[in-house]
Motif scaffolding. Structure first.
Motif: not given
Length: 67
Positions: A1-8, A13-30
Motif C-alpha cells: 500500500m502506498s504512503i498516500i493510500s495509507m494517509i487516506d 478510521v475513527p480511531q486514527g491518530t498521528d501516532q498510529t499513522l506514523c507507526s503504520k508507515l514505519h511498519q509497512q515501509h520501514g
C-alpha cells in the motif's frame, strides 16, 4: 500500500491518530531502501519519516497540526 493510500485510510478510521499513522508507515515501509525511518534520538521529538527522492532526501511530519 502506498504512503498516500495509507494517509487516506487513516483519515477515515475513527480511531486514527498521528501516532498510529506514523507507526503504520514505519511498519509497512520501514525496510524499503527509499524510506527513511526515524532514529531513536528523533523519535521523542516528532512523528516524522523521510523519503529518498531522486533529488535527495525529503522529510515529512505525521502530525496534523494544520488541521
Amino acid at each position: 500500500m502506498s504512503i498516500i493510500s495509507m494517509i487516506d485510510e487513516e483519515m477515515i478510521v475513527p480511531q486514527g491518530t498521528d501516532q498510529t499513522l506514523c507507526s503504520k508507515l514505519h511498519q509497512q515501509h520501514g525496510k524499503n531502501k527509499h524510506f527513511i525511518a526515524q532514529t531513536s534520538k528523533q523519535a521523542h521529538k516528532s512523528l516524522a519519516f523521510g523519503v529518498k527522492h531522486f533529488a535527495g532526501p525529503v522529510f515529512y511530519d505525521c502530525t496534523s497540526k494544520y488541521l
